[in-house]
Structure formats: C-alpha cells, structure tokens
Scaffold this motif. Structure first.
Motif, short mmCIF file in Angstrom:
data_model
loop_
_atom_site.label_atom_id
_atom_site.label_comp_id
_atom_site.label_asym_id
_atom_site.label_seq_id
_atom_site.Cartn_x
_atom_site.Cartn_y
_atom_site.Cartn_z
N LEU A 147 30.46 72.33 40.60
CA LEU A 147 31.90 72.34 40.78
C LEU A 147 32.43 71.04 41.37
CD1 LEU A 147 32.24 75.99 42.15
CD2 LEU A 147 32.82 75.17 39.85
N MET A 148 31.64 70.38 42.22
CA MET A 148 32.05 69.11 42.78
C MET A 148 32.17 68.05 41.69
SD MET A 148 32.30 69.47 46.12
CE MET A 148 32.12 67.83 46.79
N GLU A 149 31.19 68.00 40.80
CA GLU A 149 31.21 67.01 39.73
C GLU A 149 32.36 67.27 38.77
OE1 GLU A 149 27.38 66.92 37.91
OE2 GLU A 149 26.45 65.82 39.58
N ILE A 150 32.68 68.52 38.54
CA ILE A 150 33.81 68.83 37.66
C ILE A 150 35.11 68.29 38.25
CG2 ILE A 150 35.24 70.71 36.77
CD1 ILE A 150 32.65 72.32 36.38
N VAL A 151 35.34 68.57 39.54
CA VAL A 151 36.60 68.17 40.18
C VAL A 151 36.75 66.66 40.24
CG1 VAL A 151 37.88 68.21 42.35
CG2 VAL A 151 36.83 70.31 41.51
N PHE A 152 35.65 65.95 40.55
CA PHE A 152 35.76 64.52 40.81
C PHE A 152 35.33 63.61 39.66
CE2 PHE A 152 35.84 66.27 45.07
CZ PHE A 152 36.84 65.52 45.66
N CYS A 153 34.55 64.13 38.74
CA CYS A 153 33.99 63.25 37.70
C CYS A 153 34.45 63.60 36.29
CB CYS A 153 32.45 63.29 37.75
SG CYS A 153 31.76 62.82 39.35
N ASP A 154 34.95 64.79 36.06
CA ASP A 154 35.39 65.19 34.73
C ASP A 154 36.82 64.71 34.51
OD1 ASP A 154 36.00 66.33 32.32
OD2 ASP A 154 35.52 68.39 32.91
N PRO A 155 37.07 63.84 33.56
CA PRO A 155 38.45 63.36 33.32
C PRO A 155 39.42 64.49 33.00
CG PRO A 155 36.84 61.99 32.16
CD PRO A 155 36.09 63.19 32.68
N ALA A 156 38.91 65.59 32.42
CA ALA A 156 39.78 66.70 32.05
C ALA A 156 40.26 67.50 33.26
CB ALA A 156 39.06 67.64 31.09
N ALA A 157 39.65 67.29 34.44
CA ALA A 157 39.99 68.09 35.62
C ALA A 157 41.44 67.88 36.04
CB ALA A 157 39.05 67.76 36.77
N ARG A 158 41.95 66.68 35.86
CA ARG A 158 43.32 66.41 36.29
C ARG A 158 44.35 67.16 35.44
NH1 ARG A 158 43.95 62.88 40.23
NH2 ARG A 158 42.17 61.58 40.80
N ARG A 159 43.99 67.51 34.26
CA ARG A 159 44.89 68.36 33.47
C ARG A 159 44.61 69.84 33.73
NH1 ARG A 159 48.43 68.77 29.55
NH2 ARG A 159 48.28 70.48 28.06
N PHE A 160 43.34 70.19 33.87
CA PHE A 160 42.97 71.60 34.06
C PHE A 160 43.53 72.15 35.38
CE2 PHE A 160 39.63 74.72 35.48
CZ PHE A 160 39.92 75.70 34.54
N TYR A 161 43.36 71.41 36.47
CA TYR A 161 43.89 71.84 37.77
C TYR A 161 45.29 71.26 37.95
CZ TYR A 161 39.06 73.06 38.97
OH TYR A 161 37.79 73.61 38.99
N VAL A 162 46.30 72.11 37.94
CA VAL A 162 47.68 71.64 38.09
C VAL A 162 47.85 70.95 39.45
CG1 VAL A 162 50.09 72.33 38.22
CG2 VAL A 162 48.56 73.42 36.55
N ASP A 163 47.29 71.55 40.49
CA ASP A 163 47.36 70.97 41.84
C ASP A 163 46.02 70.32 42.18
OD1 ASP A 163 50.03 72.12 42.40
OD2 ASP A 163 48.94 74.02 42.28
N ARG A 164 45.62 69.42 41.33
CA ARG A 164 44.27 68.89 41.41
C ARG A 164 43.94 68.21 42.74
NH1 ARG A 164 41.51 64.19 42.42
NH2 ARG A 164 39.38 64.44 41.64
N ASP A 165 44.90 67.49 43.35
CA ASP A 165 44.63 66.80 44.61
C ASP A 165 44.33 67.79 45.74
OD1 ASP A 165 44.99 64.42 43.31
OD2 ASP A 165 46.99 64.02 44.13
N ALA A 166 45.07 68.89 45.77
CA ALA A 166 44.82 69.93 46.78
C ALA A 166 43.47 70.59 46.54
CB ALA A 166 45.94 70.97 46.76
N VAL A 167 43.14 70.83 45.27
CA VAL A 167 41.83 71.40 44.93
C VAL A 167 40.72 70.47 45.40
CG1 VAL A 167 40.29 72.03 43.01
CG2 VAL A 167 42.67 72.79 43.01
N ALA A 168 40.88 69.18 45.18
CA ALA A 168 39.87 68.21 45.58
C ALA A 168 39.66 68.23 47.09
CB ALA A 168 40.28 66.81 45.12
N ALA A 169 40.75 68.23 47.85
CA ALA A 169 40.64 68.24 49.31
C ALA A 169 39.96 69.51 49.81
CB ALA A 169 42.02 68.09 49.94
N ASN A 170 40.33 70.65 49.26
CA ASN A 170 39.72 71.92 49.69
C ASN A 170 38.24 71.99 49.31
OD1 ASN A 170 42.05 72.96 50.87
ND2 ASN A 170 42.76 73.90 48.97
N THR A 171 37.91 71.45 48.15
CA THR A 171 36.52 71.48 47.71
C THR A 171 35.64 70.63 48.62
OG1 THR A 171 37.23 71.79 45.42
CG2 THR A 171 34.98 71.04 45.76
N VAL A 172 36.13 69.45 49.00
CA VAL A 172 35.36 68.60 49.90
C VAL A 172 35.21 69.25 51.27
CG1 VAL A 172 35.32 66.37 51.10
CG2 VAL A 172 35.97 66.48 48.69
#
Length: 274
Positions: A147-172
C-alpha cells in the motif's frame, strides 16, 4: 546525533504554542513552538536532561519522565504509545511472532462480503490477503501489493485517491507507528529504504515524525470502471496474528453503494469469463 526518540520529541515540541500550555507568547521567539527549557520546566526536569534526550545522549528515560512529557506535549494515545516504544519503556512484541500467514477462517469471512472490499496487510503494509471485490477496487494490484508503494510510487494514485495528499500523510503516520514497534523488522526496513529513495514527498512526511493508528475514516476514490466512490474504511487488529490488520471498505448509501455493487458484479462477470 539525534536519536529517533530525540527527533520525535523535537517535532512534537514544535507543534505546541506557548498559549496552549499557559505560557506568555509575547516577545521574540526564534523557535517554532515551545523552547526546550519550557518543556523541561513544565515536565519537572532539568534543562540539561531534556537537552540530552533531544540530542540522543540520553535514550532510556523512565516511565515517569515519559508520562510527564506526554502530558506537556499533549500526545494522544497513539503518539504516547509511540513515544514509549521509541524509549524502550514498553514491551515490544517480538518480531519473531509476527506472521504473514492469514488464518483460513478470516479468508472465508472476507470472501463472504461480495460488496465490501476487504484486505489484510502486515506491519510493512504488504497486502497478504484480499477478497474479489478488493482486487477489483485496486485494479488487480497491477502496480504493487504494497500500500505504501501504491500511494507514493504509482502515478495513477493521484487520480485514484481524490484526497491523495491526506491519504499519503495518514499512511506514513500509520507506517511510522508500526516502525516504532518493530524497527528491526527486515521488511519494514526494506520498504522504508525504498520509499526514502522515491522522492522528497515521503522524506518530508517521514521527517515530521507523525505516528497514529488507523481509525474510522472516509475515503473518496475515482475508479476507472465505476466512477466516483465515497467509502468508509474501518481497520481492525488481527489478534491471532500480531502485526496484521484487517481493512474493510463500505459504500456510502446511494450512488457510492450502488457503484460498489456494480463493481462487485463486474468482478464476478470477469471471473466467470475466465
């Protein structure tokens, strides 16, 4: 050189304003948040001792010291637990008891939820088990099963997660909590090394030292097959397997629930077609 404990204390200190602890805030302040001497005074310890803690020259504070610091720095339950773990003041579950084997009964339970994506991950956020609709939600895990690699390394994550920055912070923040409990876990170390080399975003979030567990949350997703989804997400510790967590998604009533059921139907059709 500052230790993990020292760095964590410094970042928590920077969050607390003088007003929040009843201290005057007037005048020139060259640091963000509280000064070291202010933390020491409020926690009832010498300034020299607190400085040694932040600088990494004192790494084994007593439980009483940690309790005082938790109160002064206004730590929540997850942050307090993380502080104690960094100081070695609470028993850590031995990494040897952790397992990546998912109980067959849990897999059966997940498979009984055709409209609720469910997955099990380990401390390193490797996905260990899924049900069919979870596979459809995450597009068959075509990029990665971490899940970490998906959020930070998959280019498609920024479209998949509407609130991607918040998801990234919570995941870390969740990953940081696991890291504090099992810093020598080789898989956690490998994922951390991979993410630290992925770019400045993860590095900055990691340096913030936020640590918190997962709670009930809402995620907005944009799925390529069924469109927008607003899902509630609940995370549970798997008691029979230390380090594993069960994550269950539920569609909000209305359009999101209908879209999730459609996704489940599409997944079933894909399976039938082989």
């Amino acid at each position: 050189m500052a230790s993990e404990l020292g760095a964590y204390l410094a970042t928590r200190r920077a969050r607390i304003t003088p007003d929040a602890v009843g201290l005057p805030s007037a005048g020139l302040r060259r640091v963000q948040g509280l000064r070291r001497e202010e933390v020491a005074m409020l926690a009832g310890m010498s300034v020299d001792y607190y400085v040694r803690l932040e600088q990494g020259r004192e790494r084994r504070p007593s439980a009483e010291v940690l309790e005082s610091l938790s109160t002064v720095l206004q730590l929540d339950a997850d942050e307090r637990s993380h502080l104690f773990a960094l100081a070695g003041a609470t028993p850590r579950k031995a990494t040897a008891v952790a397992t990546d084997r998912v109980d067959p009964a849990l897999r059966q339970l997940m498979d009984a939820w055709p409209d609720n994506p469910a997955l099990v991950h380990n401390r390193a956020f490797d996905v260990l088990a899924t049900n069919e609709i979870a596979d459809a939600l995450f597009d068959g895990w075509s990029f990665s099963r971490n899940l970490m690699e998906i959020v930070f390394c998959d280019p498609a994550a920024r479209r998949f997660y509407v609130d991607r920055d918040a998801v990234a912070a919570n995941t870390v923040a969740g990953f940081r909590l696991h890291h504090g409990r099992a810093p020598e876990d080789p898989r956690i170390r490998a994922v951390l090394h991979r993410l630290l080399s992925s770019g400045p975003e993860f590095e900055a979030l990691w340096a913030a030292h936020d640590a918190r567990g997962k709670s009930l949350e809402r995620k907005r997703l944009r799925h390529p097959r069924v469109g927008p989804l607003t899902l509630t997400v609940q995370t549970f510790d798997v008691r029979s397997a230390p380090g594993q967590q069960l994550v269950v998604y539920h569609g909000e009533p209305g359009a999101s629930g209908d879209a999730l059921r459609l996704l489940g139907s599409l997944a079933a059709t894909d399976r039938a077609r082989g």
